[in-house]
Write an enzyme that holds these catalytic residues in place. Structure first.
Site, PDB file in Angstrom:
ATOM      1  CD  GLN A 175      84.433  31.544 -35.921  1.00  0.00           C
ATOM      2  OE1 GLN A 175      84.216  30.760 -36.844  1.00  0.00           O
ATOM      3  NE2 GLN A 175      83.540  32.468 -35.570  1.00  0.00           N
ATOM      4  CD  GLU A 307      76.908  33.268 -39.047  1.00  0.00           C
ATOM      5  OE1 GLU A 307      77.399  32.222 -38.574  1.00  0.00           O
ATOM      6  OE2 GLU A 307      76.543  34.232 -38.346  1.00  0.00           O
ATOM      7  CG  HIS A 331      72.028  27.672 -37.446  1.00  0.00           C
ATOM      8  ND1 HIS A 331      71.185  28.057 -36.427  1.00  0.00           N
ATOM      9  CD2 HIS A 331      73.094  28.501 -37.379  1.00  0.00           C
ATOM     10  CE1 HIS A 331      71.731  29.077 -35.769  1.00  0.00           C
ATOM     11  NE2 HIS A 331      72.891  29.360 -36.333  1.00  0.00           N
ATOM     12  CD  GLU A 332      76.147  27.905 -39.206  1.00  0.00           C
ATOM     13  OE1 GLU A 332      76.139  29.149 -39.317  1.00  0.00           O
ATOM     14  OE2 GLU A 332      76.153  27.336 -38.093  1.00  0.00           O
ATOM     15  CG  HIS A 335      73.443  32.821 -39.757  1.00  0.00           C
ATOM     16  ND1 HIS A 335      72.996  33.794 -38.888  1.00  0.00           N
ATOM     17  CD2 HIS A 335      73.914  31.808 -38.966  1.00  0.00           C
ATOM     18  CE1 HIS A 335      73.181  33.384 -37.639  1.00  0.00           C
ATOM     19  NE2 HIS A 335      73.725  32.182 -37.656  1.00  0.00           N
ATOM     20  CD  GLU A 354      73.870  32.929 -34.217  1.00  0.00           C
ATOM     21  OE1 GLU A 354      73.207  31.983 -34.666  1.00  0.00           O
ATOM     22  OE2 GLU A 354      74.976  33.264 -34.688  1.00  0.00           O
ATOM     23  CG  ASP A 410      83.953  34.854 -28.678  1.00  0.00           C
ATOM     24  OD1 ASP A 410      83.147  35.246 -29.538  1.00  0.00           O
ATOM     25  OD2 ASP A 410      85.139  34.556 -28.924  1.00  0.00           O
ATOM     26  CE1 TYR A 418      73.757  31.014 -30.322  1.00  0.00           C
ATOM     27  CE2 TYR A 418      73.078  29.923 -32.327  1.00  0.00           C
ATOM     28  CZ  TYR A 418      74.057  30.532 -31.578  1.00  0.00           C
ATOM     29  OH  TYR A 418      75.313  30.685 -32.081  1.00  0.00           O
TER      30      TYR A 418
HETATM   31  N1  BES Z   1      77.374  32.358 -35.959  1.00  0.00           N
HETATM   32  C1  BES Z   1      77.344  31.180 -35.173  1.00  0.00           C
HETATM   33  C2  BES Z   1      78.654  30.845 -34.526  1.00  0.00           C
HETATM   34  C3  BES Z   1      79.197  31.915 -33.619  1.00  0.00           C
HETATM   35  C4  BES Z   1      78.358  32.718 -32.858  1.00  0.00           C
HETATM   36  C5  BES Z   1      80.555  32.090 -33.536  1.00  0.00           C
HETATM   37  C6  BES Z   1      78.897  33.705 -32.056  1.00  0.00           C
HETATM   38  C7  BES Z   1      81.077  33.068 -32.719  1.00  0.00           C
HETATM   39  C8  BES Z   1      80.262  33.874 -31.970  1.00  0.00           C
HETATM   40  C9  BES Z   1      76.836  29.981 -35.970  1.00  0.00           C
HETATM   41  O1  BES Z   1      75.863  30.313 -36.908  1.00  0.00           O
HETATM   42  C10 BES Z   1      76.184  29.044 -35.004  1.00  0.00           C
HETATM   43  O2  BES Z   1      75.249  29.438 -34.373  1.00  0.00           O
HETATM   44  N2  BES Z   1      76.685  27.828 -34.913  1.00  0.00           N
HETATM   45  C11 BES Z   1      76.144  26.811 -34.044  1.00  0.00           C
HETATM   46  C12 BES Z   1      75.368  25.797 -34.830  1.00  0.00           C
HETATM   47  C13 BES Z   1      73.917  25.871 -34.770  1.00  0.00           C
HETATM   48  C14 BES Z   1      73.255  24.682 -35.432  1.00  0.00           C
HETATM   49  C15 BES Z   1      73.263  26.250 -33.501  1.00  0.00           C
HETATM   50  C16 BES Z   1      77.296  26.079 -33.392  1.00  0.00           C
HETATM   51  O3  BES Z   1      78.427  26.346 -33.757  1.00  0.00           O
HETATM   52  O4  BES Z   1      77.049  25.255 -32.534  1.00  0.00           O
HETATM   53 ZN    ZN Z   2      74.101  30.930 -35.995  1.00  0.00          ZN
END
Ligand code: BES
Ligand code: ZN
Length: 644
Positions: A175, A307, A331-332, A335, A354, A410, A418
């Site tokens: 990851q 993604e 969502h993915e 991206h 996002e 993070d 979002y």
């Molecule tokens: N890219 C993100 C996950 C992410 C963001 C990992 C920042 C590390 C740092 C991924 O596209 C995402 O947003 N996942 C969401 C799902 C979504 C439906 C909102 C999640 O993991 O909850």
């Molecule tokens: Zn995302």
């Protein structure tokens, strides 16, 4: 963590490294006076505060990995060869990002002849890792780094066979977002730099490896795999996984990789993926990445989805049997335009990734599942944003954030990027109409394809391409409020859902004692209605009320994480202890942060709950991902005295 890696804190000492035994001895390298690049350069506004790299001097254009996946040692080991494009040919050092890597040797050359290079690995910074400065006797075309990761690498999780579905084969996955690629590859770990890559990966013979690259569904499973990624991507999209993986096609360009016991179920749940790609293409132009496959990970995956290009990584917790959570795939997939094609050049502008993606996701959901489904998701998301915003300081409620200097990206990532981001684009859509806004957004993606960009560029593009060409629709003050002011602008329009109105009515009847839980008309409810039903409950219920709901609807022990993550905190706040065994099982099984953190957070509010949470976490910890461990530890850390 103690590392075997040599590092010298003295700025002047560049380490002459031992060359790997299998390589030709390199000519001795003359002592290099440390260049200005080894000292801290002042942060520039365009600089990525979360990377030591100096892309203004040199950029990595291509990466060749040759790595062995060693499950016994829980390490990746081998070489990373970087192709360099020097902007400043007089630069005396190449600065890379790394975290907890054991560097065995670094050579430079033209790809045919190599010479050993001196390097300095700086002391580990808790957020950024170790700056790796490699002395350059001239503008070399390539560097080759021989290295290995450590078992605790922040961007990797290693699972024993017992932690998998099949119980026979070990599993590992990466990851990399936001800044974890540096824990398994030494590179310029900033989204501002894009490179192509190739990889040669070896594993035990019975293990299948896949990457964010050209996975061949028919590749023989022989422990020896080669990948190429011909499109330039930022480092956070580097990804690898290995385990007992099988492939199931969805259509000719989409499919699912999963452990055998999960494969058919996953392919069924995600069967609309082909239609999702078609819908996104109609709106925003061709899918530019070849195949779109989904890798279903074990439940310890710390996110819902990631993604990774050509191969979305997904939590199994969205496979609930009725497709009610497949907006995660929308969502993915989204991206593939917003993020993978057009990327934030540093993490302060993550709303460009996002927020745009959440907007595109919603357009796909609306097109495939109807406006009612889209409305429900918007109401839930905005409710979540409002709750989260209570704890977010005003400076972090902006879309265009200040540089994240000294901060872990993070932890800085919130629903503001979002949901406020999506809301802003929905506002623009409302004001300009889809006939104008859809082509505008498509042009944003086309004009910035395969580049990294920032909020200032978006504002420029917005002014030039939307506002100036369609006067009288939105004011500069309104746009400023969305991008540069905290909170949600007062003029933003609220979301509403007819189906949720019916849920509100049902909940109201039950709360007023006018109907028994078993009499409510819930037969057609989907996950979203159940979520809204629980979210609209008062802060606490009586233990008798909790029990009557549970008798009727069996929330405790639900396999649906969206329901569980909201139900368990309500039982805890209400003082009902009967869910505790189910809570313990839930927290031990699932590592997806969004699902488990609300329950840990609620438990941590009382000293008895905290003690229970700590005991549960101690048992769950060995099966959790390093990213999740950091979050849970923070939630359970000693705080001012909790309520008894
Ligand atoms: N890219 C993100 C996950 C992410 C963001 C990992 C920042 C590390 C740092 C991924 O596209 C995402 O947003 N996942 C969401 C799902 C979504 C439906 C909102 C999640 O993991 O909850
Ligand atoms: Zn995302």
């Amino acid at each position: 963590m103690r590392l075997a890696t040599p590092f010298h804190s003295a700025m002047l000492a560049l380490v002459l490294l031992p060359l790997a035994a299998c390589q030709k001895p390199a000519p001795a390298v003359t002592e290099i006076t440390p260049p200005a690049t080894v000292s801290e350069t002042p942060a520039m506004s365009t600089h990525d505060a979360n990377s030591y790299a100096e892309p203004e001097k040199v950029v990595v254009t291509h990466l060749a990995l040759d790595l062995a996946v060693n499950f016994n040692k829980k390490v990746l080991a081998g070489t990373a060869t970087l192709d360099l494009d020097w902007k400043d040919k007089t630069a005396a050092a190449l600065v890379l990002d790394s975290r907890d890597l054991n560097i065995a040797g670094i050579e430079g050359g033209d790809g045919t002849t190599w010479q050993g290079l001196k390097y300095e690995l700086a002391p580990r910074d808790a957020i950024l890792g170790s700056k790796l400065s490699i002395a350059m006797p001239g503008a070399l075309a390539k560097v080759r780094i021989t290295y290995s990761s450590v078992p605790e690498a922040s961007g990797l999780q290693w699972l024993t066979p017992a932690m998998t579905l099949g119980k026979k084969t070990p599993f590992m996955f990466s990851q990399s977002e936001a800044i974890h690629a540096r824990s398994w590859v030494p590179l310029q770990d900033t989204p501002g730099v894009r490179f192509t890559y190739e990889a040669h990966i070896t594993t035990p013979k019975n293990v299948m490896a896949v990457m964010s690259a050209d996975n061949d569904p028919k590749a023989p499973r022989d422990g020896d795999y080669s990948f190429t990624m011909p499109q330039a991507i930022p480092s956070y999209l580097m990804a690898i996984a290995a385990g007992d993986l099988v492939f199931r096609p969805i259509n000719e360009r989409a499919g699912v990789w999963a452990e055998p016991a999960m494969a058919d179920k996953a392919a069924k749940e995600f069967e609309d993926t082909g239609k999702m790609i078609d819908t996104a293409e109609q709106l925003y132009g061709p899918y530019r990445w070849g195949r779109y496959d989904i890798l279903v990970l074990p439940p310890s995956f710390p996110f819902g989805g990631m993604e990774n290009p050509r191969l979305t990584f997904a939590t199994p917790t969205v496979i609930v049997g009725d497709k009610s959570l497949v907006s995660l795939i929308a969502h993915e997939l989204a991206h593939s335009w917003s993020g993978n094609l057009v990327t934030n050049s540093s993490w302060k502008d993550i709303w460009l990734n996002e927020g745009f993606t959440t907007y595109v996701q919603d357009r796909i959901v609306e097109s495939l599942y109807g406006v009612e489904a889209s409305d429900m998701e918007k109401v839930i998301a905005r409710h979540g944003l409002a709750e989260e915003m209570k704890d977010i300081k005003p400076d972090d409620q902006l879309l265009a954030l200040a540089p994240l200097t000294g901060r872990d990206p993070d932890e800085a990532l919130t629903s503001v990027a979002y949901i406020k981001g999506q809301w802003f684009l929905t506002f623009l859509e409302d004001r300009y109409g889809r006939a104008v806004f859809d082509p505008f957004l498509r042009k944003w993606f086309d004009d910035h394809a395969f580049t990294s960009t920032d909020s200032a560029e978006f504002e420029r593009f917005l002014d030039a391409e939307l506002v100036a060409k369609n006067p009288g629709k939105a004011t500069a003050a309104e746009l400023h409020a969305w991008l540069h002011e905290p909170g949600i602008p007062a003029f933003a329009s609220a979301a509403s859902s007819k189906r949720f109105d019916a849920v509100d009515e049902a909940r109201g009847h039950w709360l007023a004692g006018h109907a028994a839980a078993t009499d409510l008309d819930t037969a057609k409810w989907t996950t979203q209605e159940w979520v809204h039903f629980i979210e609209g409950m008062p802060e606490t219920l009586s233990v008798a009320q909790i029990q009557s709901l549970n008798d009727a609807f069996h929330f405790t022990g639900s396999a649906n994480g969206e329901i569980a993550q909201r139900w368990y905190p309500l039982t805890i706040r209400s003082g009902d202890l009967s869910a505790r065994p189910a809570i313990a099982a839930f927290l031990a099984r699932i590592g997806r942060r969004k699902l488990i953190m609300p329950t840990y957070g609620e438990l941590a509010k009382t000293s008895d709950g905290l003690a229970f949470a700590r005991a549960v976490f101690a048992k769950a910890r060995p099966g959790l991902h390093p990213i999740t461990i950091v979050s849970v530890e923070a939630a359970l850390a000693d705080k001012p005295p909790a309520k008894p």
